[in-house]
Scaffold this motif. Structure first.
Motif, mmCIF file in Angstrom:
data_model
loop_
_atom_site.group_PDB
_atom_site.id
_atom_site.type_symbol
_atom_site.label_atom_id
_atom_site.label_comp_id
_atom_site.label_asym_id
_atom_site.label_seq_id
_atom_site.Cartn_x
_atom_site.Cartn_y
_atom_site.Cartn_z
ATOM 1 N N ASN A 37 11.519 10.459 8.567
ATOM 2 C CA ASN A 37 12.310 9.741 9.558
ATOM 3 C C ASN A 37 13.702 10.366 9.642
ATOM 4 O O ASN A 37 14.502 10.220 8.727
ATOM 5 N N PRO A 38 14.034 11.071 10.739
ATOM 6 C CA PRO A 38 15.340 11.729 10.839
ATOM 7 C C PRO A 38 16.473 10.721 11.005
ATOM 8 O O PRO A 38 16.293 9.654 11.595
ATOM 9 N N THR A 39 17.641 11.060 10.475
ATOM 10 C CA THR A 39 18.830 10.201 10.581
ATOM 11 C C THR A 39 20.047 11.045 10.943
ATOM 12 O O THR A 39 20.020 12.271 10.877
ATOM 13 N N GLY A 40 21.130 10.384 11.314
ATOM 14 C CA GLY A 40 22.399 11.062 11.582
ATOM 15 C C GLY A 40 22.305 12.070 12.718
ATOM 16 O O GLY A 40 21.597 11.874 13.698
ATOM 17 N N ASP A 41 23.056 13.173 12.580
ATOM 18 C CA ASP A 41 23.069 14.222 13.602
ATOM 19 C C ASP A 41 21.693 14.844 13.812
ATOM 20 O O ASP A 41 21.374 15.323 14.895
ATOM 21 N N PHE A 42 20.880 14.852 12.773
ATOM 22 C CA PHE A 42 19.539 15.430 12.868
ATOM 23 C C PHE A 42 18.704 14.690 13.919
ATOM 24 O O PHE A 42 17.939 15.299 14.658
ATOM 25 N N ALA A 43 18.876 13.382 14.015
ATOM 26 C CA ALA A 43 18.121 12.571 14.974
ATOM 27 C C ALA A 43 18.874 12.334 16.283
ATOM 28 O O ALA A 43 18.284 11.909 17.261
ATOM 29 N N ALA A 53 15.668 15.644 16.634
ATOM 30 C CA ALA A 53 14.450 15.526 15.828
ATOM 31 C C ALA A 53 13.784 14.173 16.044
ATOM 32 O O ALA A 53 14.441 13.155 16.197
ATOM 33 N N GLN A 54 12.462 14.194 16.043
ATOM 34 C CA GLN A 54 11.672 12.975 16.153
ATOM 35 C C GLN A 54 11.036 12.677 14.795
ATOM 36 O O GLN A 54 11.004 13.527 13.908
ATOM 37 N N LEU A 81 7.412 18.021 8.552
ATOM 38 C CA LEU A 81 7.496 18.582 9.898
ATOM 39 C C LEU A 81 8.041 17.526 10.848
ATOM 40 O O LEU A 81 7.551 16.398 10.868
ATOM 41 N N ASN A 82 9.057 17.895 11.620
ATOM 42 C CA ASN A 82 9.632 17.011 12.635
ATOM 43 C C ASN A 82 9.642 17.748 13.967
ATOM 44 O O ASN A 82 10.243 18.815 14.077
#
Length: 125
Positions: A37-43, A53-54, A81-82
């Protein structure tokens, strides 16, 4: 791709811990599944450092060997994998350029390798 993902998840969830006893040393192998589960700037999809990112998936393997009754040496390797949100990237580019755009979004692959000591201690006396 979906069939491979489902097979991977089923194998990881159905795998059981294998234990062997050799000279009073317990050795364990574990397989596990990951919900990435991506968080922050990554998501994020709304900043200059957006990762788009999903939610993804992954799997890993864990090995541990008892050193004493309350200390283990462990090593873990996992991969996750995202996918990238290509539709949102395409929309942002179209808004910026004012023209149609086509985006071939890839995915992020993250590999984690950990190793160290694990100490077992009761929380209460």
């Amino acid at each position: 791709m979906k069939n491979v993902m489902l097979l991977l998840i089923m194998v990881c969830l159905s795998a059981s811990t294998t234990e062997s006893q050799a000279q009073n040393t317990a050795k364990k192998f574990n397989l596990f599944a990951i919900l990435a589960n991506p968080t922050g700037d990554f998501a994020s999809t709304s900043s200059t450092k957006s990762g788009y990112a999903q939610t993804g998936f992954g799997a890993g393997i864990d090995y541990s060997s008892s050193i004493s009754s309350n200390v283990d040496w462990f090593s873990t390797a996992s991969i996750s994998l995202n996918a990238m949100d290509g539709a949102t990237i395409e929309s942002d580019i179209e808004d910026f350029l004012g023209d149609d755009a086509t985006v071939d979004a890839g995915s992020y692959t993250t590999i984690f390798i950990l190793s160290g000591l694990r100490i077992h201690s009761p929380l209460s006396p």
